[in-house]
Scaffold this active site. Structure first.
Site, PDB file in Angstrom:
ATOM      1  N   GLU A 271       1.008  -1.107   0.039  1.00 13.12           N
ATOM      2  CA  GLU A 271       0.142   0.338   0.059  1.00 13.12           C
ATOM      3  C   GLU A 271       1.253   1.425  -0.024  1.00 13.12           C
ATOM      4  O   GLU A 271       1.420   1.408   1.092  1.00 13.12           O
ATOM      5  CB  GLU A 271      -0.531  -0.385   0.889  1.00 13.12           C
ATOM      6  CG  GLU A 271      -1.884   1.047   1.333  1.00 13.12           C
ATOM      7  CD  GLU A 271      -2.800   1.028   2.229  1.00 13.12           C
ATOM      8  OE1 GLU A 271      -2.892   0.448   3.264  1.00 13.12           O
ATOM      9  OE2 GLU A 271      -4.252   2.234   2.158  1.00 13.12           O
TER      10      GLU A 271
ATOM     11  N   HIS B 277      -9.704  -4.127   9.738  1.00  8.53           N
ATOM     12  CA  HIS B 277      -9.482  -3.938   7.875  1.00  8.53           C
ATOM     13  C   HIS B 277      -9.658  -4.638   7.297  1.00  8.53           C
ATOM     14  O   HIS B 277     -10.097  -5.078   6.229  1.00  8.53           O
ATOM     15  CB  HIS B 277      -8.343  -3.675   8.017  1.00  8.53           C
ATOM     16  CG  HIS B 277      -7.787  -2.178   7.763  1.00  8.53           C
ATOM     17  ND1 HIS B 277      -8.576  -1.083   7.305  1.00  8.53           N
ATOM     18  CD2 HIS B 277      -6.510  -1.398   8.014  1.00  8.53           C
ATOM     19  CE1 HIS B 277      -8.287   0.222   7.065  1.00  8.53           C
ATOM     20  NE2 HIS B 277      -6.755  -0.344   7.960  1.00  8.53           N
TER      21      HIS B 277
ATOM     22  N   GLU C 266      -2.035  -3.797   6.502  1.00  7.33           N
ATOM     23  CA  GLU C 266      -3.763  -4.694   6.905  1.00  7.33           C
ATOM     24  C   GLU C 266      -3.836  -6.061   5.672  1.00  7.33           C
ATOM     25  O   GLU C 266      -4.257  -6.681   5.481  1.00  7.33           O
ATOM     26  CB  GLU C 266      -5.261  -4.289   6.692  1.00  7.33           C
ATOM     27  CG  GLU C 266      -5.185  -4.005   5.854  1.00  7.33           C
ATOM     28  CD  GLU C 266      -5.089  -2.235   5.967  1.00  7.33           C
ATOM     29  OE1 GLU C 266      -3.759  -1.808   6.182  1.00  7.33           O
ATOM     30  OE2 GLU C 266      -5.107  -1.297   4.730  1.00  7.33           O
ATOM     31  N   ASN C 267      -2.458  -6.414   4.693  1.00 13.42           N
ATOM     32  CA  ASN C 267      -2.059  -7.200   4.357  1.00 13.42           C
ATOM     33  C   ASN C 267      -3.080  -8.212   4.937  1.00 13.42           C
ATOM     34  O   ASN C 267      -3.055  -9.430   5.959  1.00 13.42           O
ATOM     35  CB  ASN C 267      -1.094  -7.910   3.801  1.00 13.42           C
ATOM     36  CG  ASN C 267      -0.165  -6.868   3.979  1.00 13.42           C
ATOM     37  OD1 ASN C 267      -0.003  -6.189   3.047  1.00 13.42           O
ATOM     38  ND2 ASN C 267       0.828  -6.901   4.612  1.00 13.42           N
TER      39      ASN C 267
ATOM     40  N   HIS D  15      -7.529  -2.323  14.943  1.00 15.49           N
ATOM     41  CA  HIS D  15      -6.529  -1.315  13.625  1.00 15.49           C
ATOM     42  C   HIS D  15      -6.835  -2.026  12.377  1.00 15.49           C
ATOM     43  O   HIS D  15      -7.630  -2.327  11.848  1.00 15.49           O
ATOM     44  CB  HIS D  15      -5.794  -0.136  14.253  1.00 15.49           C
ATOM     45  CG  HIS D  15      -6.024   0.560  12.537  1.00 15.49           C
ATOM     46  ND1 HIS D  15      -7.361   1.313  12.436  1.00 15.49           N
ATOM     47  CD2 HIS D  15      -5.414   0.570  11.021  1.00 15.49           C
ATOM     48  CE1 HIS D  15      -6.481   2.058  11.298  1.00 15.49           C
ATOM     49  NE2 HIS D  15      -6.037   1.486  10.345  1.00 15.49           N
ATOM     50  N   GLU D  16      -5.468  -3.519  12.673  1.00 16.98           N
ATOM     51  CA  GLU D  16      -5.275  -3.504  11.537  1.00 16.98           C
ATOM     52  C   GLU D  16      -6.445  -5.379  10.982  1.00 16.98           C
ATOM     53  O   GLU D  16      -6.850  -5.055  10.392  1.00 16.98           O
ATOM     54  CB  GLU D  16      -3.425  -4.836  12.158  1.00 16.98           C
ATOM     55  CG  GLU D  16      -2.770  -3.536  11.770  1.00 16.98           C
ATOM     56  CD  GLU D  16      -2.667  -2.017  11.010  1.00 16.98           C
ATOM     57  OE1 GLU D  16      -3.607  -2.501   9.470  1.00 16.98           O
ATOM     58  OE2 GLU D  16      -2.751  -1.249  11.494  1.00 16.98           O
TER      59      GLU D  16
ATOM     60  N   GLY E 130       3.112   2.568  11.307  1.00 21.63           N
ATOM     61  CA  GLY E 130       2.838   1.806  11.940  1.00 21.63           C
ATOM     62  C   GLY E 130       2.826   0.114  11.584  1.00 21.63           C
ATOM     63  O   GLY E 130       3.145  -0.164  12.378  1.00 21.63           O
ATOM     64  N   ALA E 131       0.987   0.388  11.053  1.00 26.27           N
ATOM     65  CA  ALA E 131       1.526  -1.421  10.241  1.00 26.27           C
ATOM     66  C   ALA E 131       0.774  -1.504   9.194  1.00 26.27           C
ATOM     67  O   ALA E 131      -0.550  -0.745   8.706  1.00 26.27           O
ATOM     68  CB  ALA E 131       0.776  -1.975  11.787  1.00 26.27           C
TER      69      ALA E 131
HETATM   70  N1  PHE Z   1      -3.090   0.902   5.562  1.00 31.92           N
HETATM   71  C1  PHE Z   1      -2.539   0.849   6.954  1.00 31.92           C
HETATM   72  C2  PHE Z   1      -2.919   1.004   8.113  1.00 31.92           C
HETATM   73  O1  PHE Z   1      -3.741   2.203   8.220  1.00 31.92           O
HETATM   74  C3  PHE Z   1      -0.956   2.462   6.925  1.00 31.92           C
HETATM   75  C4  PHE Z   1       0.155   2.261   5.766  1.00 31.92           C
HETATM   76  C5  PHE Z   1      -0.256   3.287   4.995  1.00 31.92           C
HETATM   77  C6  PHE Z   1       0.815   1.576   5.901  1.00 31.92           C
HETATM   78  C7  PHE Z   1       0.625   2.685   3.965  1.00 31.92           C
HETATM   79  C8  PHE Z   1       1.533   1.364   5.567  1.00 31.92           C
HETATM   80  C9  PHE Z   1       1.941   1.790   3.876  1.00 31.92           C
HETATM   81  O2  PHE Z   1      -3.281   0.658   8.711  1.00 31.92           O
HETATM   82 ZN    ZN Z   2      -5.732   1.740   8.723  1.00 38.47          ZN
END
Ligand code: PHE
Ligand code: ZN
Length: 852
Positions: free
Chosen positions: A122, A294, A257-258, A290-291, A254-255
């Site tokens: 992402e 997602h 959500e793959n 949060h992750e 931070g992290a």
């Molecule tokens: N999508 C992730 C989150 O909000 C944040 C993120 C964005 C991490 C881009 C890496 C790169 O949980």
């Molecule tokens: Zn997020």
């Protein structure tokens, strides 16, 4: 000029991709500088798509070969991708590319961290892995084969065949490429399992580097609590046989959500009482939630395009905030969230980087993972929930999941679900998504013949590209109190829709004291002239915990502003009110700690700027010091008693109640240190058996310019622990006295452990300085120059983190001509750097604006 061509992307230009994908097969042959990626993609024409050439994204790839339906092709390659002639019907595209993870310091795509391979896709990182339509509305099922001698080989979905040297993974859920992930390394799993409501067993793993395995238990507990909560509160179950989390030391955010394989910055998952503070524990729990959340809000329902980012982020932040409130304290969580919102989002929304929650254009999407998209995005959902009510919110969410599962959806889809559920017209509400800026809400009141009237006015200042704003619909939560402290009107939601609007309350015997914008019911700046007496009354009596805290915060701000603009002495009513809060044994210690905390230097600077006063960072620093000293003196008899009463006995627990007591002890210790020269803090430092208390004590000492001995022993004790050493770096640059802050930070950057390519370490040292407001803005400009030097250096390695940290300069317009000139000079120097990244170039250009 930036190295890659700068092109602005517009929401209004959205068009569907030419093809659908019926399946993707990927094979990775891992090698540090010569990883081979073989892809096989099943394309089928999308009859609804407008006429377009067949184009696949691809950047920094070495194409080895490409085939269509088994026939070798020679596609046209550019810096951004590949075009090719393709058949009219379905076809199979195959490619083999070579990439070099070891030299990938941008930490986007496939890269290496301490010998481990990992990915970050992402928003647009997959195009650095292979040729692909790298856009969230193209969803496909993935089969992945990883070949490597490393013992742990992971990808998304459920695991398939594996043996020495390879592992296969199959993800049955169609997903966009940004949710792809791969990990390979010498890792250890902390393992557990979870049984879903419908009885499905899910294997859970947290993979970490050897040595970190004793820091996984808390994260695992948080994951299981999150899974249960999403079932209980949103009715959402997990949908694969396995859920993996991997901790990585080098990570920009931070992290992530793959699908089925969340990748975490190690700072956001590893936890132990000895190495993590209470704040760390809470944050880790929130980010794991949060992750995990997602999986439904982001993965099962994803975004059509990146302009819709808040569809997943605003909603998922809102959900993790609800979760943390349920796990801990709603009152405390709300106050914490508003403090963060004001510090980050209000600052952004009132400066050159202001943009709508749903932006309409961008150059680099990575620059739009902002406080506005995330935190204001969550506030907007909170308002929607307040307007439609809890029951309708629940029905709307059920409809959302039912209607859009498997979709790449839009904010319009989201709003439509609420319209269909409630029959409400959300046209005006949608302005919260399309218009930037923080509305100013002013209020006056009158009382006669038992009728109390509140007159509101709203106005939103201009923001870049949006000179004129329409009135918003603002849910204003109001309660009324009697002068004796009883609540005569319970909280109700006033729905303001006009630029000016009045609301009346009848049948009152005396003029009430209003409690306005309870629970911070809308992300606005409330402007209300009010007496110290009334604020102190609300601090003592308001039944709404947020507004109770807010009354104290307003008193603190008013006192500081008066000290700074009128040479006023410290307001003794404020001091008395604080004493009353500390004496009130019915209050949650965590709340008391929040009430004792003063507004930040940055907050005061913005407040002054808002009322037309040019802030002097050094004067603000001094005023806060003076105020803290006065509070310490005023409360001195009370402090030792409160400190002792909040001592936590027994083994460490990270739960809210003991954490709240430690928070109050810490706040009190800060005051005591101003009276006893640091004796108590030294004692706490020596006795501490957990990081919260060790760090509190060290911070108290540094704030009074002591603690050199403790700093050295801390370093010896924790030299081997990366995350604790980040704290050691951050504390020194963050708490250094203003005149020394740049010099201390510069010394830190020469420390052997200053690994500047590691984002956590860079952020600790340099981000500490930029958060040290008076230090960063020291009049000699040394802070500006040091930060700019390092941003220029980092940009060549890691554009994303550089661009994000360049926001330190976004406040330049607030300050005096001298500081403005120095900040502009540094911004222009960054901007003129040869081969500057597109990320950083876009940011500094927006920060400078058209009038610098
Ligand atoms: N999508 C992730 C989150 O909000 C944040 C993120 C964005 C991490 C881009 C890496 C790169 O949980
Ligand atoms: Zn997020």
């Amino acid at each position: 000029m930036p190295s890659t061509t700068e092109q602005t992307i517009y929401l209004s230009d959205y068009k569907e991709f030419s093809h659908f994908i019926d399946g993707v097969e990927l094979t990775f042959q891992l090698s540090p500088t010569k990883t081979r990626v073989k892809s096989k993609i099943h394309f089928r024409p999308n009859p609804k798509a407008p006429e377009q050439a067949f184009f696949l994204h691809g950047e920094h790839l070495k194409l080895i070969s490409a085939h269509i339906d088994g026939v070798k092709i020679s596609p046209t390659l550019t810096e951004t991708g590949l075009t090719a002639e393709v058949p009219n019907g379905p076809f199979i595209f195959e490619a083999e590319v070579e990439i070099s993870p070891e030299t990938n310091t941008a930490l986007e795509g496939l890269y290496m961290s301490n010998g481990m391979y990992c990915t970050q896709c992402e928003a647009e990182g997959f195009r650095k892995i292979t040729y692909y339509p790298d856009r969230p509305d193209v969803m496909a099922t993935f089969k992945v084969r990883v070949e490597s001698a490393l013992p742990v080989l992971l990808s998304n979905g459920n695991s398939g065949t594996s043996d020495e040297g390879f592992a296969e993974w199959h993800d049955p859920w169609p997903k966009p490429a940004y949710l792809f992930a791969l990990v390979a390394g010498d890792l250890i799993a902390h393992t557990d399992s979870f049984t879903t409501k419908s009885g499905k067993d899910v294997a859970l793993n947290i993979y970490v580097r050897p040595g970190d395995e004793d820091k996984c238990a808390f994260g695992m507990g948080a994951l299981k609590r999150s899974m249960r909560w999403d079932e209980d509160v949103y009715g959402r179950e997990y949908d694969l046989d396995i859920f993996n989390i991997v901790a990585v030391d080098d990570f920009n955010m931070g992290a992530m959500e793959n699908k089925g394989l969340n990748i975490f910055n190690s700072s956001c998952v590893l936890a132990s009482p000895e190495t993590s503070t209470d704040a760390n524990f809470e944050r880790i729990e929130g980010i794991i939630a949060h992750e995990y959340f997602h999986n439904w809000t982001g993965n099962r329902i994803t975004c059509r395009d990146w302009f819709q980012l808040c569809l997943k982020e605003g909603l998922t932040v809102f959900r993790d905030q609800q979760f943390t409130g349920d796990m801990r304290s709603h009152a405390v969580k709300r106050i914490d969230d508003v403090i963060t919102l004001r510090a980050r989002q209000f600052r952004e929304d009132n400066g050159p980087l202001a943009h709508p929650v749903r932006p309409e254009s961008f150059v680099e999407i990575n620059n739009f993972y902002t406080a506005t998209v995330y935190d204001k995005g969550a506030e907007v959902i909170g308002m929607l929930k307040r307007l439609v009510g809890d029951e309708n919110y629940k029905r709307a969410l059920d409809l959302y999941f039912g209607r859009h599962d498997g979709d790449a959806a839009t904010i319009d889809d989201w709003l439509k679900v609420f319209e269909d559920t409630t029959g409400r017209d959300l046209t005006q509400f949608s302005k919260w998504y399309s218009q930037a800026g923080t509305p100013r809400l002013s209020v006056t009141d009158e009382f006669s013949d038992g009728t109390y009237i509140l007159h509101f006015k709203q106005a939103t200042p201009p923001t870049p590209g949006q000179p004129v704003k329409d009135p918003r619909v603002i849910p204003i939560a109001v309660g009324l109190l009697n002068p004796n402290g009883d609540e005569v009107r319970e909280t109700c939601i006033l729905e303001m829709t006009e630029a000016e609007q009045s609301f009346r309350f009848t049948g009152l015997s005396t003029k009430p004291i209003p409690s306005i914008l309870r629970a911070f019911s809308a992300p606005v700046i409330l402007e209300r002239q009010s007496s110290t007496k009334e604020r102190a009354f609300l601090l003592a009596h308001d039944t709404d915990p947020f507004n109770k805290w807010e009354a104290g915060r307003a008193l603190a701000k008013e006192t500081l502003v008066a000290m700074l603009t009128a040479d006023a002495p410290v307001n003794s009513d404020f001091l008395d009110a604080l004493a009353a809060v500390l004496r009130d044994e019915n209050l949650d210690p965590a709340f008391q700690a929040l009430a004792l905390a003063l507004p930040s230097q940055d907050d005061i600077a913005q407040t002054l700027f808002d009322v037309g006063v040019t802030p002097d960072p050094m004067a603000i620093y001094t005023a806060l010091e003076t105020l803290s000293q006065s509070i310490a003196q005023h409360l001195q008899d009370l402090l030792p008693r409160i400190y002792a009463a909040n001592h936590v006995e027994g083994p460490f627990s990270s739960e809210a109640a003991p954490a709240g007591k430690r928070a109050l002890q810490g706040a009190v210790l800060g005051l005591i240190s101003r009276l006893d020269g640091g004796d108590q803090a030294r004692a706490q430092y020596t006795a501490a058996d957990n990081m919260t208390q060790q760090l509190q004590a060290l911070a108290c000492l540094l704030r009074i310019d002591r603690g050199q001995t403790e700093l050295a022993s801390f370093e010896t004790q924790w030299a081997q622990d990366r995350l604790v050493m980040d704290k050691w770096f951050g504390l020194q640059s963050g708490l250094a006295a203003p005149q020394k802050a740049a010099a201390i930070t510069e010394t830190l950057t020469k420390h052997a452990a200053f690994d500047w390519k590691n984002p956590n370490r860079f952020r600790a040292a340099l981000g500490g300085l930029t958060a040290n407001t008076a230090g960063f803005h020291a009049a000699d400009g040394a802070g500006y120059k040091l930060v700019a030097d390092w941003l220029i250096k980092l940009d060549a390695a890691n554009p994303q983190t550089t661009a994000r940290m360049s926001t330190a300069f976004d406040s330049w317009r607030r300050y005096d001509a001298g500081r403005q000139g120095q900040m502009i000079e540094q911004l222009k120097r960054i901007q003129a750097t040869p081969n500057l990244s597109r990320d950083t170039h876009e940011m500094v250009t927006r920060i400078l604006g058209s009038d610098a």
